[in-house]
Design a protein around this motif. Structure first.
Motif, PDB file in Angstrom:
ATOM      1  N   LEU A 400     -58.330  -0.221   0.577  1.00 29.87           N
ATOM      2  CA  LEU A 400     -56.940   0.195   0.798  1.00 29.87           C
ATOM      3  C   LEU A 400     -56.146  -0.961   1.398  1.00 29.87           C
ATOM      4  O   LEU A 400     -55.018  -1.247   0.971  1.00 29.87           O
ATOM      5  N   ASP A 457     -55.419   6.470  -0.423  1.00 24.59           N
ATOM      6  CA  ASP A 457     -56.834   6.762  -0.649  1.00 24.59           C
ATOM      7  C   ASP A 457     -56.911   8.264  -0.894  1.00 24.59           C
ATOM      8  O   ASP A 457     -56.835   9.059   0.034  1.00 24.59           O
ATOM      9  N   ILE A 571     -58.546   4.836  -4.952  1.00 23.85           N
ATOM     10  CA  ILE A 571     -57.457   4.166  -4.235  1.00 23.85           C
ATOM     11  C   ILE A 571     -56.329   3.979  -5.241  1.00 23.85           C
ATOM     12  O   ILE A 571     -56.533   3.355  -6.286  1.00 23.85           O
TER      13      ILE A 571
END
Length: 725
Positions: A400, A457, A571
């Motif tokens: 992320l 996420d 993600i």
């Protein structure tokens, strides 16, 4: 008051020779004035104090008159009263300047700056309202030639920066989507905004927009409101997205908000699904929707993409395409429209290993971040090194964090001002129950802070939802070299009992139970065994429900496994291309005085990577030999893939420069002899002299980033521009 230029320095691309020259140019550019909340609040408090002082002193004057005090004493008291009134008047002017953004000579308010930008964009055909001759349709826009070129360049750079750099798998899926797909994803049931209607005319409005407009108007135009009331309105704006239907309706009634056009009373808010509905095939029996996002096309193709990638994780799939949302009351130009371009990435990763092999490439980046703790404590965004944010757990994981860093580099390379770009973390009550973390890249423009990229996420929610609905397992495998004995948590909702208890809400409860982590599940198991019943919060319902022992079985089982089968986490960076482009327009726009000083000339300071036209070719005067040289240079530019335009009109060279500056063209080649030409750089207006044969290759090198304008300036003879501008 914080004042900043509407100009984006292109020094990274062109390498300006000295800070002083850049500063001199900045002084002539139109600027935006943005009020600082602390300064505004201080002025409001000071205004309230002066008003109170006026009332006190007024009472004192009246008392002196009633007591028939001596005239000199009364006159002195009146002088004090008049002095306080003058001070109040001064504070009112300061406050008016603060809320309107009018900081004085040479500084434009938000609205005036925006109008100047939009007028230029529409006049030069960057974009215009669609179906204009039929009075247009709200929320639909056409890109004209320069706008199409800017958009194409932004998307080409996006492909280069993400798809090529990360070896992503690009797909192109249909815009028309069967209902079953969007039912599984939750869009059919939950993709809504709250709407109110004019009770007499039936005109529809988006409820949160009306409340937002009311609060902003009171803060900007009502100078008499107290600091406490101003703080209340700002709090409402801060929590606007989190208000329930009842809370939103309550605020609309409390503030007496009516229909903007008719002033008629409004209905209570109610949800409106934003998707355009259609049917697939002539029978009308197969319902569908125009897709509200491109992501679902990637999720439903996961199994094939995973196979194409050699059954290996991690990998990313990307898609650029049109999306459709039937906005209730579209406004703000390209920022809120009914058809728009999305560029989305779905990066599939092992949920037990969210490290990223290229994380070190971005770990040292430092930029404005706005974590949820700072938001809740009333603080402002601050510069945080990305590596620190990840190591401290502010950002949930490396992957992320990696994509946050890559998004920052993408936007700043396009020309977005890094001082007006921040990454804001979603508050806990903003995130879906399945999300591990979520950040928005927000860009400040004349409309305020605008969300342009979401980086989330999303855990394994999407693949699980489509697996359940379709019956096709969307999973990945990790094969073990030796069998392993593993202990697995098994959560088995008893759907029959849950259906009897919760009826239409059964699915929400099942999803929430299955999404529990190990600690939550084992705590529930212990509570059910001891009490037989437990209160359980279901995010998608927004309330607690009562779970009984017969509704769910929770256990841990040991077994030998030869492979691990799991649902990957996702993600997701999602880019609103139209929003990015509009913010880029504002960040790139500035004005500077003409040579005569009698007018302000508009300039778009686009970096070459996004400029609609990279170069113009001008014969200095109408001359057959010069025009032939211009054609030779044009062929060389075409061969190098450089977009360009020849202008052989008889207009003065200064006017031609101004005309192309307004289109954001970074370079101009002027033919003033048959053997050599000049190359002019847009922002500095500096010119060099080169041979005809060198011209195209130099423009190509600077446009591709192989050289900077500073490199060129250092290596070629300079040419005075005094005679032409």
């Amino acid at each position: 008051m914080r004042i900043f230029s509407a100009f984006i320095s292109s020094s990274a691309s062109f390498g300006h020779r000295s800070l002083s020259r850049l500063s001199l140019r900045l002084l002539s550019f139109s600027r935006i004035a943005i009020p600082m909340d602390a300064a505004e609040e201080s002025l409001r408090r000071a205004l309230a104090e002066k008003q109170s002082a006026i009332e006190t002193q007024g009472n004192a004057v009246r008392s002196l008159k009633a007591a028939k005090a001596a005239k000199p004493e009364i006159d002195a008291a009146i002088d004090v009263l008049n002095g306080i009134k003058l001070e109040k008047s001064s504070i009112e002017k300061q406050l008016e300047a603060a809320v309107s953004g009018n900081a004085g000579d040479g500084v434009l308010s938000r609205e005036a700056f925006r109008q100047a930008v939009v007028n230029t964009l529409e006049r030069r055909l960057f974009y215009i309202p669609s179906f204009k001759i039929y009075r247009g349709v709200a929320g639909l826009y056409d890109y004209g030639p320069p706008g199409c070129a800017v958009k194409a360049n932004v998307l080409a750079f996006w492909r280069q920066h993400f798809v090529l750099e990360e070896n992503m798998l690009e797909v192109d899926c249909p815009c028309v989507t069967p209902e079953v797909v969007l039912k599984a994803s939750g869009h059919v049931d939950k993709f809504t905004d709250l709407m109110v209607k004019d009770e007499k005319t039936g005109t529809c409005y988006r409820a949160d927009h009306l409340l937002k407009d009311f609060c902003n108007e009171k803060l900007e135009k009502d100078l008499s409101i107290s600091a406490e009331k101003a703080a209340e309105l700002k709090h409402v704006l801060a929590v606007l997205d989190d208000l329930s239907v009842e809370e939103l309706g309550g605020k609309i009634k409390e503030y007496g908000i009516t229909a903007p056009d008719s002033k008629n009373p409004l209905s209570d808010p109610y949800p409106f699904n934003l998707m355009f509905q259609t049917s697939i095939g002539p029978s009308g029996l197969s319902p569908g929707y125009m897709r509200p996002e491109t992501a679902q096309g990637i999720f439903v193709n996961f199994k094939d993409l995973y196979y194409y990638n050699g059954n290996k994780l991690p990998f990313a799939a990307a898609q650029i395409g049109q999306a459709f949302r039937n906005e209730i009351s579209p406004r703000q130009g390209l920022l809120r429209v009914r058809e728009f371009t999305l560029a989305e990435i779905e990066h599939f990763v092992d949920p037990e290993d969210k490290s990223h092999p290229k994380y070190s490439d971005v770990v040292n980046l430092e930029f404005l971040m706005f974590p949820r703790e700072e938001q809740m404590n009333g603080q402002s965004a601050k510069r945080i090194p990305l590596g620190e944010a990840v190591s401290r757990g502010i950002v949930n994981n490396q992957t992320l964090g990696y994509f946050i860093g890559r998004v920052y580099l993408f936007l700043t390379c396009l020309g977005i001002d890094k001082e007006r770009l921040r990454f804001r973390q979603h508050l806990a009550n903003e995130m879906a129950h399945y999300a591990a973390d979520c950040w928005d890249a927000e860009i400040e423009c004349s409309y305020g802070w605008i969300e342009c990229v979401g980086i989330a996420d999303r855990s394994a929610y999407d693949l699980r939802a489509h697996s359940e609905k379709s019956g096709v397992p969307l999973v990945a495998q990790e094969k073990f070299s030796q069998p392993k004995e593993v202990e697995k948590l098994v959560i088995a909702p008893v759907k029959k009992e849950l259906g009897l208890a919760f009826k239409g809400n059964q699915k929400n409860v099942v999803e929430a139970l299955e999404a529990m982590n190990e600690k939550e599940a084992l705590d529930m198991k212990a509570a059910l065994e001891s009490k037989g019943e437990v209160e359980f919060y279901v995010c998608t319902l927004g309330k607690n429900v009562s779970i009984k022992k017969n509704m769910v079985a929770i256990s841990k089982e040991k077994k030998k496994e030869h492979q691990r089968v799991f649902t990957p986490s996702v993600i997701e960076p999602s880019f609103g291309i139209g929003r990015i482009i509009y913010c880029l327009f504002e960040h790139s726009f500035y004005t500077r005085p003409s040579k005569a000083g009698d007018e302000q000339l508009n300039v778009f300071g686009f970096p070459p990577v996004v400029a609609p036209i990279k170069c113009t070719v001008f014969p200095l005067v109408q001359n057959q030999q010069y025009e032939e040289v211009a054609k030779v240079i044009s062929k060389s530019l075409t061969a190098a893939g450089i977009s360009h335009k020849i202008d052989i009109t008889g207009t003065s060279i200064g006017k031609r420069y101004a005309r192309t500056d307004e289109l954001g063209v970074p370079f101009a080649i002027t033919v003033d002899s048959t053997s050599s030409v000049t190359i002019r750089e847009r922002d500095s207006k500096d010119q060099i002299r080169v041979s005809v044969e060198e011209a195209a290759s130099i423009v190509n090198a600077v446009s591709d980033g192989q050289m900077t304008w500073e490199d060129v300036w250092s290596n070629f003879p300079h040419h005075s521009s005094a005679s032409t501008e």
